[in-house]
Design a protein around this motif. Structure first.
Motif, PDB file in Angstrom:
ATOM      1  N   THR A  57      25.339 -29.787 -30.357  1.00 28.41           N
ATOM      2  CA  THR A  57      24.708 -28.810 -31.220  1.00 28.41           C
ATOM      3  C   THR A  57      24.665 -29.263 -32.668  1.00 28.41           C
ATOM      4  OG1 THR A  57      25.594 -27.105 -29.750  1.00 28.41           O
ATOM      5  CG2 THR A  57      24.715 -26.389 -31.864  1.00 28.41           C
ATOM      6  N   MET A  58      23.496 -29.109 -33.267  1.00 21.90           N
ATOM      7  CA  MET A  58      23.316 -29.405 -34.679  1.00 21.90           C
ATOM      8  C   MET A  58      22.652 -28.203 -35.335  1.00 21.90           C
ATOM      9  SD  MET A  58      22.056 -33.368 -34.530  1.00 21.90           S
ATOM     10  CE  MET A  58      22.049 -33.508 -36.312  1.00 21.90           C
ATOM     11  N   TYR A  59      22.977 -28.008 -36.591  1.00 20.01           N
ATOM     12  CA  TYR A  59      22.478 -26.861 -37.335  1.00 20.01           C
ATOM     13  C   TYR A  59      21.717 -27.344 -38.557  1.00 20.01           C
ATOM     14  CZ  TYR A  59      26.080 -24.616 -34.527  1.00 20.01           C
ATOM     15  OH  TYR A  59      26.853 -24.191 -33.478  1.00 20.01           O
ATOM     16  N   HIS A  60      20.708 -26.557 -38.906  1.00 20.47           N
ATOM     17  CA  HIS A  60      19.949 -26.863 -40.110  1.00 20.47           C
ATOM     18  C   HIS A  60      19.692 -25.550 -40.843  1.00 20.47           C
ATOM     19  CE1 HIS A  60      17.012 -28.576 -42.848  1.00 20.47           C
ATOM     20  NE2 HIS A  60      16.248 -27.536 -42.579  1.00 20.47           N
ATOM     21  N   TYR A  61      19.843 -25.595 -42.175  1.00 20.42           N
ATOM     22  CA  TYR A  61      19.631 -24.401 -42.991  1.00 20.42           C
ATOM     23  C   TYR A  61      18.752 -24.725 -44.181  1.00 20.42           C
ATOM     24  CZ  TYR A  61      23.559 -22.461 -40.404  1.00 20.42           C
ATOM     25  OH  TYR A  61      24.381 -22.010 -39.399  1.00 20.42           O
ATOM     26  N   ARG A  62      17.930 -23.776 -44.533  1.00 18.55           N
ATOM     27  CA  ARG A  62      17.163 -23.868 -45.767  1.00 18.55           C
ATOM     28  C   ARG A  62      18.151 -23.865 -46.939  1.00 18.55           C
ATOM     29  NH1 ARG A  62      11.997 -23.209 -46.028  1.00 18.55           N
ATOM     30  NH2 ARG A  62      10.993 -22.858 -48.041  1.00 18.55           N
ATOM     31  N   ASP A  63      17.856 -24.636 -47.962  1.00 13.42           N
ATOM     32  CA  ASP A  63      18.805 -24.769 -49.081  1.00 13.42           C
ATOM     33  C   ASP A  63      19.202 -23.422 -49.669  1.00 13.42           C
ATOM     34  OD1 ASP A  63      17.540 -27.897 -50.511  1.00 13.42           O
ATOM     35  OD2 ASP A  63      18.906 -27.497 -48.856  1.00 13.42           O
ATOM     36  N   SER A  64      18.264 -22.519 -49.779  1.00  8.82           N
ATOM     37  CA  SER A  64      18.526 -21.249 -50.451  1.00  8.82           C
ATOM     38  C   SER A  64      19.479 -20.329 -49.676  1.00  8.82           C
ATOM     39  CB  SER A  64      17.214 -20.509 -50.720  1.00  8.82           C
ATOM     40  OG  SER A  64      16.547 -20.227 -49.505  1.00  8.82           O
ATOM     41  N   VAL A  65      19.743 -20.663 -48.403  1.00 17.03           N
ATOM     42  CA  VAL A  65      20.618 -19.786 -47.607  1.00 17.03           C
ATOM     43  C   VAL A  65      21.919 -20.470 -47.199  1.00 17.03           C
ATOM     44  CG1 VAL A  65      18.578 -18.585 -46.735  1.00 17.03           C
ATOM     45  CG2 VAL A  65      19.669 -20.357 -45.329  1.00 17.03           C
ATOM     46  N   LYS A  66      22.061 -21.727 -47.548  1.00 13.15           N
ATOM     47  CA  LYS A  66      23.272 -22.449 -47.151  1.00 13.15           C
ATOM     48  C   LYS A  66      24.518 -21.758 -47.688  1.00 13.15           C
ATOM     49  CE  LYS A  66      21.346 -27.085 -46.597  1.00 13.15           C
ATOM     50  NZ  LYS A  66      21.253 -28.456 -47.143  1.00 13.15           N
ATOM     51  N   GLY A  67      25.506 -21.630 -46.815  1.00 15.37           N
ATOM     52  CA  GLY A  67      26.752 -20.989 -47.204  1.00 15.37           C
ATOM     53  C   GLY A  67      26.737 -19.484 -47.075  1.00 15.37           C
ATOM     54  N   ARG A  68      25.554 -18.903 -46.847  1.00  8.34           N
ATOM     55  CA  ARG A  68      25.471 -17.439 -46.725  1.00  8.34           C
ATOM     56  C   ARG A  68      25.004 -16.996 -45.342  1.00  8.34           C
ATOM     57  NH1 ARG A  68      21.865 -14.814 -49.292  1.00  8.34           N
ATOM     58  NH2 ARG A  68      20.333 -16.490 -49.551  1.00  8.34           N
ATOM     59  N   LEU A  69      24.151 -17.787 -44.714  1.00  8.00           N
ATOM     60  CA  LEU A  69      23.632 -17.438 -43.389  1.00  8.00           C
ATOM     61  C   LEU A  69      24.180 -18.409 -42.353  1.00  8.00           C
ATOM     62  CD1 LEU A  69      21.771 -15.730 -45.206  1.00  8.00           C
ATOM     63  CD2 LEU A  69      19.873 -16.393 -43.717  1.00  8.00           C
ATOM     64  N   ASN A  70      24.394 -17.900 -41.172  1.00  9.41           N
ATOM     65  CA  ASN A  70      24.985 -18.688 -40.100  1.00  9.41           C
ATOM     66  C   ASN A  70      24.250 -18.387 -38.803  1.00  9.41           C
ATOM     67  OD1 ASN A  70      26.825 -20.265 -38.624  1.00  9.41           O
ATOM     68  ND2 ASN A  70      28.080 -18.480 -38.190  1.00  9.41           N
TER      69      ASN A  70
END
Length: 117
Positions: A57-70
């Protein structure tokens, strides 16, 4: 055709939390990379977070939500989730789930998230 049913949105104050759920109809759910997208009336639909198939499993997040959305998935019940913390007014949007890349024509009705005091 795969189908998606989103739920869990609502009105929340800045700094608040929500958990979105997406039930996926496809029986081969576990092989797909899945993502949460969001759209506002003024903007194109954008990918917020994605998770690859289980096993590696790998995860990717938009920069603006990193650390807040999971984002996380439960393959046993064909469901993905988006845990949203420390919400900001800029997170206000309709949220949708879909495969990555998108399965055209498979969009669900989405769930509205409104962040406002």
């Amino acid at each position: 055709q795969v189908q998606f049913v989103e739920s869990g949105g609502g009105l929340v104050q800045p700094g608040g939390s929500l958990r979105l759920s997406c039930a996926v109809s496809e029986t081969t759910f576990s092989i797909f990379t899945l993502g949460w997208y969001r759209q506002t009336p003024a903007n194109k639909r954008e990918l917020v977070a994605s998770v690859t198939s289980s096993g590696s499993t790998m995860y990717h997040y938009r920069d603006s939500v990193k650390g807040r959305l999971n984002i996380f998935r439960d393959d046993a019940i064909n469901t993905i989730y988006l845990e949203m913390n420390n919400l900001e007014p800029e997170d206000t949007a309709a949220y949708y789930c879909n495969t990555v890349p998108i399965s055209a024509g498979a969009w669900g009705q989405g769930t509205q998230v409104t962040v406002s005091s």
